[in-house]
Each structure stands twice: as C-alpha cells, then as structure tokens.
Scaffold this motif. Structure first.
Motif, PDB file in Angstrom:
ATOM      1  N   VAL A 155       0.844  -1.190   0.000  1.00  0.00           N
ATOM      2  CA  VAL A 155       0.000   0.000   0.000  1.00  0.00           C
ATOM      3  C   VAL A 155       0.879   1.238   0.000  1.00  0.00           C
ATOM      4  N   PHE A 156       0.477   2.238  -0.778  1.00  0.00           N
ATOM      5  CA  PHE A 156       1.172   3.523  -0.841  1.00  0.00           C
ATOM      6  C   PHE A 156       0.222   4.624  -0.395  1.00  0.00           C
ATOM      7  N   GLY A 162       5.194   4.195   1.599  1.00  0.00           N
ATOM      8  CA  GLY A 162       4.415   2.973   1.459  1.00  0.00           C
ATOM      9  C   GLY A 162       4.825   1.884   2.425  1.00  0.00           C
ATOM     10  N   HIS A 163       4.056   0.802   2.382  1.00  0.00           N
ATOM     11  CA  HIS A 163       4.288  -0.350   3.256  1.00  0.00           C
ATOM     12  C   HIS A 163       4.048  -1.628   2.457  1.00  0.00           C
ATOM     13  N   LEU A 164       4.982  -2.561   2.536  1.00  0.00           N
ATOM     14  CA  LEU A 164       4.765  -3.902   2.002  1.00  0.00           C
ATOM     15  C   LEU A 164       4.139  -4.722   3.121  1.00  0.00           C
ATOM     16  N   LYS A 196       9.836   6.340   0.522  1.00  0.00           N
ATOM     17  CA  LYS A 196      10.348   5.327   1.437  1.00  0.00           C
ATOM     18  C   LYS A 196       9.280   4.248   1.599  1.00  0.00           C
ATOM     19  N   VAL A 197       9.738   3.014   1.798  1.00  0.00           N
ATOM     20  CA  VAL A 197       8.825   1.882   1.955  1.00  0.00           C
ATOM     21  C   VAL A 197       9.270   1.068   3.153  1.00  0.00           C
ATOM     22  N   SER A 198       8.310   0.682   3.976  1.00  0.00           N
ATOM     23  CA  SER A 198       8.600  -0.134   5.156  1.00  0.00           C
ATOM     24  C   SER A 198       8.007  -1.524   4.983  1.00  0.00           C
ATOM     25  N   LEU A 199       8.501  -2.454   5.776  1.00  0.00           N
ATOM     26  CA  LEU A 199       7.899  -3.785   5.857  1.00  0.00           C
ATOM     27  C   LEU A 199       8.172  -4.356   7.241  1.00  0.00           C
ATOM     28  N   THR A 200       7.329  -5.278   7.639  1.00  0.00           N
ATOM     29  CA  THR A 200       7.509  -5.998   8.896  1.00  0.00           C
ATOM     30  C   THR A 200       8.036  -7.381   8.558  1.00  0.00           C
ATOM     31  N   ASP A 201       9.267  -7.657   8.949  1.00  0.00           N
ATOM     32  CA  ASP A 201       9.940  -8.900   8.571  1.00  0.00           C
ATOM     33  C   ASP A 201       9.519 -10.029   9.507  1.00  0.00           C
ATOM     34  N   ASN A 202       8.475 -10.754   9.119  1.00  0.00           N
ATOM     35  CA  ASN A 202       8.042 -11.950   9.849  1.00  0.00           C
ATOM     36  C   ASN A 202       8.291 -13.205   9.017  1.00  0.00           C
ATOM     37  N   SER A 203       9.183 -13.127   8.034  1.00  0.00           N
ATOM     38  CA  SER A 203       9.428 -14.252   7.131  1.00  0.00           C
ATOM     39  C   SER A 203      10.033 -15.428   7.886  1.00  0.00           C
ATOM     40  N   ARG A 204       9.535 -16.608   7.556  1.00  0.00           N
ATOM     41  CA  ARG A 204      10.002 -17.835   8.203  1.00  0.00           C
ATOM     42  C   ARG A 204      10.201 -18.916   7.149  1.00  0.00           C
ATOM     43  N   LYS A 205      11.113 -19.806   7.434  1.00  0.00           N
ATOM     44  CA  LYS A 205      11.385 -20.953   6.569  1.00  0.00           C
ATOM     45  C   LYS A 205      11.432 -22.188   7.445  1.00  0.00           C
ATOM     46  N   ARG A 206      10.404 -23.009   7.339  1.00  0.00           N
ATOM     47  CA  ARG A 206      10.323 -24.235   8.140  1.00  0.00           C
ATOM     48  C   ARG A 206      10.489 -23.931   9.626  1.00  0.00           C
ATOM     49  N   SER A 207       9.714 -22.985  10.107  1.00  0.00           N
ATOM     50  CA  SER A 207       9.659 -22.545  11.504  1.00  0.00           C
ATOM     51  C   SER A 207      10.929 -21.831  11.970  1.00  0.00           C
ATOM     52  N   MET A 208      11.816 -21.446  11.041  1.00  0.00           N
ATOM     53  CA  MET A 208      13.009 -20.681  11.387  1.00  0.00           C
ATOM     54  C   MET A 208      12.823 -19.229  10.924  1.00  0.00           C
ATOM     55  N   LEU A 469      11.678  -2.878   8.905  1.00  0.00           N
ATOM     56  CA  LEU A 469      12.729  -2.529   7.946  1.00  0.00           C
ATOM     57  C   LEU A 469      12.233  -1.417   7.026  1.00  0.00           C
ATOM     58  N   ILE A 470      13.171  -0.602   6.538  1.00  0.00           N
ATOM     59  CA  ILE A 470      12.836   0.528   5.669  1.00  0.00           C
ATOM     60  C   ILE A 470      13.834   0.586   4.524  1.00  0.00           C
ATOM     61  N   LYS A 471      13.332   0.907   3.348  1.00  0.00           N
ATOM     62  CA  LYS A 471      14.198   1.216   2.214  1.00  0.00           C
ATOM     63  C   LYS A 471      13.850   2.606   1.696  1.00  0.00           C
TER      64      LYS A 471
END
Length: 655
Positions: A155-156, A162-164, A196-208, A469-471
C-alpha cells in the motif's frame, strides 16, 4: 497460475493488453515514469482495466501479467484506490509502528495486490453470483482489499510513502517464489518513484525466522538484498543494539560450541565436520558455518539431489581447461608431498619439484598451487604465505582432525565409505540447519540459559525484536527527474502551517515532504503558490482548507519570476493557514492516539505494535512481556503498574 485463464477469460475485454511479469515496472513497461509519485501512478493506471465491482465500490484497475509463455501462466495485479473518507480508520498503524506517526494523513491510499488462486476464484465466483443485481445491492458486501492470503499486498500513501504488508511464496501455496515477488515489488517502487517503503519482517522458513538466520550469516536480513535495512526496533531496541547483537552471535567459535556438546547425545561435532569437509575454506565461527550452509543450499541440484561432502580444496570453474578429476589428483599429490615434509614450511619450488614426479603437466601444478592457499583438504588446512626474509612463497600443512573434527585414518580423503557417510541431501541440509538454529540461535530454555548461551539468547531476542525494515527509494527529492532542461525547470516546495499569523509550535513536528514542481522558465511566484496550494490540498486530508499566505524562507514579490530569484532545483517553504480552526491532531497525524502515553521498563516511548497493557491508575501503556504477563495469558481486567503499586504501598495507613 493458469487459474486466470480458467476463471477470468470470459471477463476479459477484447484486445486487453498482456504485460510481461519480469519487466513490469521498468522504464517503458508499460509507461515512462518521469514525474512525481502521484503522476507516475496516474500514468500507470491509464494502462489498466477500470472496474469497481470487486472492491466494495472502490475504484480498481487490473493488469494481466504473463509469467511464462510456454506453458501459458498469467497472474492478475489489482490496484485499488482508497479515499480516506471511506476508510474504516483514517490513521495508519503501519506508519505509527515504523516511526512515521508524525506524517500527515493523506487523502488517498493505493493498494497493489497480486491475488492467490483461492482469492481469484472467490472474486470471480462472487462477481458472477451477483452480476444480475444492481451495483447498489452489492456495494460494501465484498472488498478484495480485506481478503487475507494475497500473494503480495503493498500500500502507498499519496505522498509516496508505502508499506509492504505481505508476500506469500511457494511455501504458502503460491506459484511464485518469494524472491520473484520481491523483485516485482522492488521494480514497482523504483518505477513509481516511491519515497520510502517499510515492511515488517516476519518471514520464516520451516519454523526458522529468516531475520535471525540471514542476520547472523550476512549481517542483514533476507530483505537486505533489495536494500531494506533496520528501521525501528521493538521493546526499545536501537540500531546499535541490533548490530552488536549480530556480532555477538557471529563471532562464536565453532570449537567452543563443539566442546559444549561433545559429551552429549547431540551429534553436533559430526555435523560441523560434515560441512568443514565440504568447504574449501576453514570454518571458524558460527557465521562461517551458517553462511556456507545457506550458500550450499542454493547450489543443491534438486529437492532429492545430493552431493558428496569431500572437497579437493580447489573450486574448479566450468571454464577451467582441466577436469575436476585431474585437479583433484594434482591436489592429492601436492598434499602428500607436504605431508612428507612433516608439517614444516616448504618453498613453492620444492613442492612443485616433488609433485612433478607424479604430475607431468606443470601448468596444472601451477594452477593448483595458486588456488590451494589457505584451503581445507580432508583433515588438513593448507597454509600459504610469503617468507618475509627470502620473499619466496612457502606452504605448510596443519592437521585439523584433533579439534572438533572426527579423526579419519589415511591420507587425503579417498575413502568410499567416508564419501557415502558424508553424502548430503537437501533434506539433510535443512535438518542440520534447523538443528543449528534450535540449539544456538533460538532462545534457549532456562536449563541451557547459562554461560555463552545466556548471551546468545539475549542477542537472538534483540535481533528478533528488530523486524521493522525501511528502504529509501527517492528520499526527499525524486531522483529521475531532470532539472534545468529545455523550457521547463524544477523547484521543490514544502509548507509550514500558521494560526492567527503565528507558526504553531506543535505543528513543527509534522513532516510534509518536499514536492517537485516542473515550471516554465517564466513562471511567477503567484502562479507557483496557486499550483503548490492545489497540490498539497490534493495530497493531505488535513490541508483541505489550506491557503498559502507567504514564502517563509525567501523575500520575494508575487509577480517576480521564480527562476530569477531561485536556482533550478532549489527549495522553497510556503507558510499558510489551514482554516479558521487551524489543525486538529486527529485530522493531521497518521500516528495520533488521544491521551496515549507509552513508558515501558524496556525503554520504549512509542507504540511499536507489540501487545501492551494500560495501568488503571496512571493510564500509562507498557508491554505485557516486560511486566511479566506471558504471551499466552489474557490481559487482566484490572492492572496496576509497578510504579503506582509502589506509591499505593507507601500511602499512610488509615486509622
């Protein structure tokens, strides 16, 4: 992703354009992005198919994107325009949590959605079921924006921030990998010239948690490859704390970890040896091992493929004129020659002469000697250095089988049984990675939370609490707009709000980014002020009654030519009034919360999105985790903070 062809082909208009997914968002695909963010969005939407039946009456545009031609695979990109007047909540919680709470509320949001198969099926199913009803009967019953589980949702705000909100890759059932979705999103942000764009890094890979895995391995999160960096921490975590936490875990020696588990039932030392044997370099720290495992995972041929973990010590490029088998043979000969030297330093010429008795190709020997320095071969580390006295290259072996590496009989590893024992598959690699994560990275139980593990647990908690995180894409000024070319030139303007002729000190905290205006060279200040006033009214909800009165940082007459006074690309600050009643915080700030004060023992002074509880006496908010309320427990109906409880206990007792 052929689901679009099955579900939506009868909804397609004749002659509807199909765009390539891999280039969509680049310059010229489908439009040249030359203006400000708002102008670029309008230019892009001109190529979309307009509709309003799938988003509760909101205007929406769809783009058909071709992922592959053979076999045909397509996805749908939806862009939904959300006016602030119809939003359920004017304030943006994402802005508040990431630290943009002092930004002004914008008039519009633009949602960019790549929908999942299930969402598309629901979309068209609902639309077909209501196609015979009047629009007024279906408005408000269905809103694509509110659906969960999109492949991508960003969303922008209309000012370019904006925010991813989410990406869902293969593990969540998408036909697109996570990195493909991120590349697509990054192209959109770059092309549209987002600020600027932000995101909330909740990415997981096989519970990691990937922000923990990649943070330790690469000193940045998985999203770091696209330029996203630490933006704001939860629980009072600062960027300095984040960096120190990463370094604390990265520098833990593997030998220390192996000793800790050497006498336990865990097969940790054998796992270390397995990857050390494969690596062409000496793995010393936890960072070395974790990075090598992640790079090895990317090299595995397939889900069921495997590789042998014996490594000759020399990485053979595909363009190398010698086969890997010949390089391996030469490596063995050189190592055997060094072993005969009984671990003393030997000159390069001596090693070369000894190896020539078995290898006649001197070019091959020179190649291996050049490539072999400071590499691991079997149980030995091959050292290479320049003798400071003779200025001659010298080599020496170091036996590394006596540390945490299991002892292996024989010379350079050529045992078929050992090769079979150390054969590794993708499943085994992921299993070992999870073992590494659960024993050394994940927060440990109390029985393990001592010594080095106490430090590791604390550092891991800090890294996990650094998820915002922000870019910065264009920053304050759009980067692609050319200044001073031809008959038009650029100037950048912002505003300052006054009330009754005086600047409101409370308004100084409000951030209004500069906007770019492309002007004719004969434009006057009066014309610029009218254009600026119109633009800021269009962008910000709180400035709908805004009127510019003067120029705050320049003494000029309204009839003066702008570029006679201001340099091309210069900045102007306009001062004006927001109406008779001035500005109300509730209408102005994205992060406004009436009578809300955060003062937590962890040091947090703002709402960071974590669960909080308010004291019923002082009404100050604190994190439930910080005051001892477990995450699984309900928030008590009556809560008194530690400070108020202490004050109550100090009250004099009643007679």
């Amino acid at each position: 992703m052929a689901y679009f062809d099955q579900m939506g082909c009868k909804k397609r208009k004749r002659g509807e354009r199909v765009f390539k997914f891999k280039t969509f968002g680049e310059q010229g695909h489908p439009v040249e992005f030359k203006g400000s963010f708002r102008q670029n969005v309008k230019s892009l939407l001109a190529f979309g198919n307009l509709g309003n039946s799938l988003c509760g009456g909101l205007a929406s545009w769809s783009f058909q994107l071709e992922v592959h031609r053979n076999p045909p695979e397509h996805i749908l990109l939806f862009v939904v325009e959300e006016p602030i007047e119809v939003s359920l909540n004017r304030h943006c919680k994402h802005c508040l949590h990431v630290g943009w709470g002092n930004h002004m509320i914008c008039n519009k949001k633009y949602h960019f959605l790549v929908s999942s198969k299930e969402t598309v099926a629901t979309c068209f199913g609902y639309y077909e079921g209501n196609c015979n009803e009047s629009y007024s009967g279906t408005a408000g019953k269905f809103n694509l924006v509110e659906f969960q589980g999109h492949v991508m949702h960003g969303v922008f705000h209309s000012n370019g921030f904006g925010h991813l909100l989410c990406i869902n890759g293969v593990e969540m059932g998408s036909d697109l990998a996570g990195y493909q979705i991120m590349e697509f999103w990054d192209r959109l942000c770059t092309g549209l010239q987002a600020r600027k764009v932000s995101l909330t890094d909740n990415s997981r890979k096989r519970s990691m948690d990937l922000r923990l895995l990649y943070g330790v391995a690469y000193s940045e999160p998985w999203f770091g490859r696209w330029g996203y960096k630490f933006g704001r921490g939860s629980f009072g975590v600062t960027q300095q704390m984040y960096r120190k936490a990463i370094q604390a875990i990265q520098n833990i020696p593997l030998c220390l970890l192996a000793q800790q588990f050497g006498n336990s039932s865990h097969d940790i030392p054998s796992m270390f040896s397995r990857y050390q044997t494969l690596s062409g370099h000496f793995l010393i720290t936890l960072r070395d091992l974790l990075r090598f495992m992640l790079e090895l995972k990317a090299c595995l041929p397939s889900e069921n493929g495997s590789i042998d973990t014996y490594h000759s010590g020399v990485l053979v490029d595909t363009t190398c004129r010698w086969s890997p088998k010949r390089v391996e043979m030469a490596t063995r000969v050189i190592v055997e020659a060094l072993k005969k030297a009984e671990f003393r330093w030997v000159s390069r010429q001596e090693v070369r002469d000894a190896a020539r008795a078995y290898i006649g190709d001197t070019g091959l020997l020179d190649f291996v000697l050049k490539s072999l320095g400071n590499h691991v071969v079997g149980n030995y580390l091959v050292h290479r250095c320049l003798n400071p006295v003779t200025k001659v290259l010298e080599y020496c072996l170091e036996d590394i089988s006596n540390g945490f590496f299991p002892s292996q009989e024989g010379s350079v590893t050529n045992d078929s049984e050992l090769r079979t024992r150390y054969k590794i598959t993708r499943a085994q690699l992921l299993k070992d990675m999870f073992c590494l994560y659960s024993h050394f990275l994940q927060e440990q139980k109390s029985m393990m939370n001592t010594g080095i593990f106490a430090t590791t647990s604390l550092a891991s908690r800090v890294i996990l609490n650094s998820k915002y995180l922000i870019k910065e894409y264009c920053g304050k000024l759009p980067s692609l707009i050319q200044v001073g070319l031809g008959e038009n030139s650029d100037v950048y303007c912002t505003i300052r709000v006054s009330h009754d002729g005086e600047v409101d000190e409370g308004r100084r905290k409000v951030i209004v980014p500069h906007e770019c205006f492309m002007l004719r060279n004969n434009t006057t200040f009066n014309e610029l002020m009218l254009e600026a006033e119109k633009s800021f009214k269009e962008i910000y909800f709180g400035l709908r009654n805004f009127s510019i009165k003067s120029i705050a940082n320049l003494n000029a007459e309204g009839t003066d030519l702008v570029f006679k006074v201001v340099k091309v690309g210069g900045e102007l600050v306009f001062e004006g009034s927001a109406g008779e009643n001035g500005l109300n915080d509730e209408d102005v700030l994205e992060g406004f919360r009436r009578d809300s004060v955060v003062d937590c023992p962890c040091g947090a002074k703002y709402d960071d999105g974590e669960r909080m509880v308010s004291c019923d006496v002082c009404e100050v908010w604190q994190h439930t985790w910080c005051v001892g309320i477990p995450d699984a427990a309900e928030i008590p109906s009556i809560y008194v903070c530690g400070r108020c409880e202490k004050d109550i206990l100090e009250f004099p007792s009643l007679p």
